[in-house]
Design an enzyme around this catalytic site. Structure first.
Site, PDB file in Angstrom:
ATOM      1  N   ARG A  27     -43.079  50.391  13.560  1.00  0.00           N
ATOM      2  CA  ARG A  27     -42.019  51.215  14.165  1.00  0.00           C
ATOM      3  C   ARG A  27     -40.940  50.408  14.899  1.00  0.00           C
ATOM      4  O   ARG A  27     -39.931  50.949  15.303  1.00  0.00           O
ATOM      5  CB  ARG A  27     -42.655  52.245  15.117  1.00  0.00           C
ATOM      6  N   GLY A  94     -58.967  47.814  11.949  1.00  0.00           N
ATOM      7  CA  GLY A  94     -59.250  48.577  13.159  1.00  0.00           C
ATOM      8  C   GLY A  94     -59.518  47.700  14.372  1.00  0.00           C
ATOM      9  O   GLY A  94     -59.743  46.492  14.262  1.00  0.00           O
ATOM     10  N   GLY A 119     -52.020  43.727  22.760  1.00  0.00           N
ATOM     11  CA  GLY A 119     -50.847  42.846  22.804  1.00  0.00           C
ATOM     12  C   GLY A 119     -49.547  43.567  23.088  1.00  0.00           C
ATOM     13  O   GLY A 119     -48.559  42.929  23.447  1.00  0.00           O
ATOM     14  N   GLY A 155     -56.671  58.346  22.172  1.00  0.00           N
ATOM     15  CA  GLY A 155     -58.070  58.756  22.095  1.00  0.00           C
ATOM     16  C   GLY A 155     -58.417  59.607  23.317  1.00  0.00           C
ATOM     17  O   GLY A 155     -58.050  59.267  24.445  1.00  0.00           O
ATOM     18  N   ARG A 348     -22.622  22.865  30.293  1.00  0.00           N
ATOM     19  CA  ARG A 348     -23.556  22.775  29.175  1.00  0.00           C
ATOM     20  C   ARG A 348     -24.672  21.767  29.483  1.00  0.00           C
ATOM     21  O   ARG A 348     -24.607  21.047  30.486  1.00  0.00           O
ATOM     22  CB  ARG A 348     -22.776  22.425  27.915  1.00  0.00           C
TER      23      ARG A 348
HETATM   24  C1  UD1 Z   1     -56.060  52.717  20.355  1.00  0.00           C
HETATM   25  C2  UD1 Z   1     -57.376  53.416  20.716  1.00  0.00           C
HETATM   26  C3  UD1 Z   1     -57.076  54.741  21.397  1.00  0.00           C
HETATM   27  C4  UD1 Z   1     -56.208  54.519  22.612  1.00  0.00           C
HETATM   28  C5  UD1 Z   1     -54.949  53.751  22.233  1.00  0.00           C
HETATM   29  C6  UD1 Z   1     -54.201  53.349  23.488  1.00  0.00           C
HETATM   30  C7  UD1 Z   1     -58.907  52.730  18.981  1.00  0.00           C
HETATM   31  C8  UD1 Z   1     -59.625  53.142  17.742  1.00  0.00           C
HETATM   32  N1  UD1 Z   1     -58.130  53.647  19.520  1.00  0.00           N
HETATM   33  O1  UD1 Z   1     -55.440  53.539  19.396  1.00  0.00           O
HETATM   34  O2  UD1 Z   1     -58.275  55.381  21.800  1.00  0.00           O
HETATM   35  O3  UD1 Z   1     -55.865  55.778  23.191  1.00  0.00           O
HETATM   36  O4  UD1 Z   1     -55.283  52.543  21.538  1.00  0.00           O
HETATM   37  O5  UD1 Z   1     -52.976  52.766  23.162  1.00  0.00           O
HETATM   38  O6  UD1 Z   1     -59.085  51.640  19.450  1.00  0.00           O
HETATM   39  N2  UD1 Z   1     -54.925  45.935  16.361  1.00  0.00           N
HETATM   40  C9  UD1 Z   1     -55.348  44.782  15.736  1.00  0.00           C
HETATM   41  N3  UD1 Z   1     -56.040  44.892  14.579  1.00  0.00           N
HETATM   42  C10 UD1 Z   1     -56.342  46.084  14.023  1.00  0.00           C
HETATM   43  C11 UD1 Z   1     -55.897  47.255  14.665  1.00  0.00           C
HETATM   44  C12 UD1 Z   1     -55.200  47.142  15.835  1.00  0.00           C
HETATM   45  O7  UD1 Z   1     -55.110  43.678  16.220  1.00  0.00           O
HETATM   46  O8  UD1 Z   1     -56.979  46.093  12.962  1.00  0.00           O
HETATM   47  C13 UD1 Z   1     -54.188  45.800  17.611  1.00  0.00           C
HETATM   48  C14 UD1 Z   1     -52.764  46.306  17.489  1.00  0.00           C
HETATM   49  O9  UD1 Z   1     -51.891  45.258  17.111  1.00  0.00           O
HETATM   50  C15 UD1 Z   1     -52.493  46.814  18.902  1.00  0.00           C
HETATM   51  C16 UD1 Z   1     -53.865  47.233  19.420  1.00  0.00           C
HETATM   52  O10 UD1 Z   1     -54.809  46.596  18.591  1.00  0.00           O
HETATM   53  O11 UD1 Z   1     -52.012  45.797  19.734  1.00  0.00           O
HETATM   54  C17 UD1 Z   1     -54.079  48.746  19.390  1.00  0.00           C
HETATM   55  O12 UD1 Z   1     -54.017  49.185  18.056  1.00  0.00           O
HETATM   56  P1  UD1 Z   1     -53.356  50.558  17.639  1.00  0.00           P
HETATM   57  O13 UD1 Z   1     -53.364  50.663  16.167  1.00  0.00           O
HETATM   58  O14 UD1 Z   1     -52.070  50.727  18.342  1.00  0.00           O
HETATM   59  O15 UD1 Z   1     -54.424  51.579  18.211  1.00  0.00           O
HETATM   60  P2  UD1 Z   1     -54.163  53.103  18.497  1.00  0.00           P
HETATM   61  O16 UD1 Z   1     -54.271  53.843  17.235  1.00  0.00           O
HETATM   62  O17 UD1 Z   1     -52.953  53.257  19.305  1.00  0.00           O
END
Ligand code: UD1
Ligand code: MG
Length: 499
Positions: A27, A94, A119, A155, A348
């Site tokens: 996004r 995940g 992150g 969540g 500079r």
């Molecule tokens: C996650 C939580 C959710 C919470 C939310 C808060 C889970 C399953 N859900 O959801 O309960 O309310 O964060 O913001 O954990 N990432 C990886 N590798 C992956 C997937 C994600 O490094 O395979 C990292 C993403 O880059 C990000 C963070 O983990 O920095 C969170 O991932 P994201 O996909 O945003 O999780 P949410 O669906 O928002």
């Protein structure tokens, strides 16, 4: 045994951290991975790393995937004080899978507890981190939750009748009634390492998104009688950055925090909402930062400095009592005590202004060393120059430092006087107490105390204007009159014809 400062500051149990940063951040609609986007002088991903470091975590394992090489290089450079390791998650399966990728490093660290951060969540405060680690040190799982204004894709936190947290249900898997719960998971945890190892082994992708959810470790903990503690925090602090509007909101929040901290430390702001100071910049007391000032990079400002509107300083060092006038642009330069710069000056890299030196409007300097009290007031270019104390540089002085291939140095002694509109063709040396006549093009050294003049000799032609007028009026009347004479020795053909 005598305890060092570092040891006594450490949290009671050894803490490691993992920062999940493998996602692309679709996004953001960007070529660059989300965690690389700059935020108040640091890449977005550096903020949670710093939060973990300040909470006492060592090492911090960053899970990278998208643009792994660049993310690794940028975050390492941005966080030189953090004890960083990187784990690759080639395919994003995940949040649970991401932590699995870091597991080897976490286990090896010997830490008793692991902080888990995202992150893309940059605004965590140290106070909240302290509450989380404190709760975490007495439980198996501590997590941050908040009351969401719009629970959306967060969540949901499920609790039993006694109020104990039993489970986190992802929005995609939640029932209609569960979706109405507005207590949600911030995605930030402090988990006992031994428990984390066990819990990771139990994760399954039997959910709507087919991912390994880290959140499932909460249900596993509750079921196996482990202690789960939820720590409430504000939505603002744990708001993640998903798009550029979120990024701008986070920047405004962090900027307000940085400026507030400086104000509490004795720095005045004309308008803190329109002053841009990067994270970690030190500003001395009784300094006034006017509206539109940008302090970037590793800039350091000593006390009692005045920085007027719209000046931009990057990696600059500014000494006590200096005065930076409006619209000055300064990069990687040293400004001595009491020195004056601008308005509209450009300094500079490699420029040094010693004490009380002054650079005025429309003066550009590059790798120029101006001794104590040197003045270059107007419209000059000083490149690759060393100028001794007390020398005056006249308006329009140019050091011609480039011959088309190489750069050369101009050296000027102390208490010299460079007349206006002088070109100093480098390499060239001007002695101490030497003078250069205005309008000179200096190609040879000028000894100490000498006057160097290098320009066409002036001639005055008496009565020239009257003769010119007479000549013009005779052209109108057709009369023959005397053409204004230049008293030139060699007559041109044209002139002899007219005569
Ligand atoms: C996650 C939580 C959710 C919470 C939310 C808060 C889970 C399953 N859900 O959801 O309960 O309310 O964060 O913001 O954990 N990432 C990886 N590798 C992956 C997937 C994600 O490094 O395979 C990292 C993403 O880059 C990000 C963070 O983990 O920095 C969170 O991932 P994201 O996909 O945003 O999780 P949410 O669906 O928002
Ligand atoms: Mg998210």
């Amino acid at each position: 045994m005598k305890r060092t400062r570092k040891q006594s500051k450490r949290t009671p149990t050894k803490l490691a951290a993992v920062v999940l940063a493998a996602g692309k951040g679709t996004r953001m609609r960007s070529q660059a991975a989300k965690v690389l986007h700059p935020l108040c002088g640091l890449p977005l991903g550096a903020w949670p790393i710093e939060a973990a470091r300040l909470a006492g975590a060592s090492p911090t394992v960053v899970v990278v995937g998208h643009q792994a090489g660049e993310v690794q290089a940028t975050l390492s450079a941005a966080c030189p004080e953090a004890d960083l390791r990187f784990a690759i998650q080639a395919e994003q399966k995940g949040t649970g899978h991401a932590v699995m990728c870091a597991w080897r490093d976490l286990e090896r660290s010997g830490a008793e507890h692991v902080l888990i951060l995202c992150g893309d969540v940059p605004s965590l405060t140290q106070a909240t981190m302290r509450r989380l680690t404190r709760a975490g040190s007495g439980a198996d799982v501590a997590l941050l939750t908040f009351g969401a204004s719009e629970p959306g894709s967060y969540g949901r936190i499920l609790r039993d009748e006694s109020g104990r947290v039993t489970e986190i249900v992802e929005a995609a898997d939640a029932s209609t009634s569960q979706k109405r719960i507005n207590e949600v998971n911030a995605g930030i945890y402090c988990v006992k390492t031994s428990f984390l190892g066990k819990a990771l082994g139990t994760l399954e992708a039997d959910n709507a998104q087919g991912e390994l959810y880290l959140t499932d470790l909460v249900a596993y903990a509750a079921k196996s009688g482990r202690e789960v503690v939820a720590i409430g925090t504000s939505e603002e602090e744990v708001e993640g950055v998903n798009d550029r509007a979120d990024l701008a909101r986070a920047a405004a929040r962090l900027r307000a925090r940085i400026n507030e901290q400086l104000m509490r430390g004795g720095v005045s702001f004309e308008d803190p909402f329109a002053t841009y100071v990067d994270a970690g910049i030190k500003v001395g007391r009784d300094t006034l930062l006017c509206a539109g000032v940008h302090l970037r990079g590793k800039t350091r400002i000593e006390p009692n400095v005045l920085i007027e509107p719209y000046s931009i300083l990057r990696d600059a060092r500014v000494g006590k009592g200096a005065h930076i006038k409006a619209h000055s642009v300064i990069e990687d330069a040293d400004i001595g005590r009491g020195a004056k710069v601008g308005p509209f000056a450009r300094l500079r890299p490699g420029t040094v202004l010693e004490r009380d030196a002054a650079i005025g409007n429309f003066v550009e300097a590059k790798k120029a060393h101006l001794g104590k009290g040197v003045k270059a007031g107007h419209l000059s270019y000083l490149g690759d120059a060393r100028i001794g104390a007390g020398t005056n540089i006249g308006a329009g002085t140019i050091t011609c430092n480039y011959d088309g291939k190489l750069k050369h140095e101009t050296r000027i002694g102390s208490s010299a006087f460079i007349g206006s509109n002088t070109a100093l063709v480098a390499p060239v040396n001007i002695g101490s107490k030497a003078y250069v006549g205005a309008g000179s093009t200096v190609t040879r050294d000028i000894p100490d105390g000498a006057l160097g003049v290098a320009r066409g000799r002036q001639r005055n032609l008496d009565g020239w204007a009257r003769r010119k007028e007479d000549n013009e009026s005779s052209r109108v009347t057709g009369e023959k009159t005397e053409k204004p004479k230049t008293r030139a020795r060699g007559k041109s053909k044209r002139r002899s014809r007219a005569n």
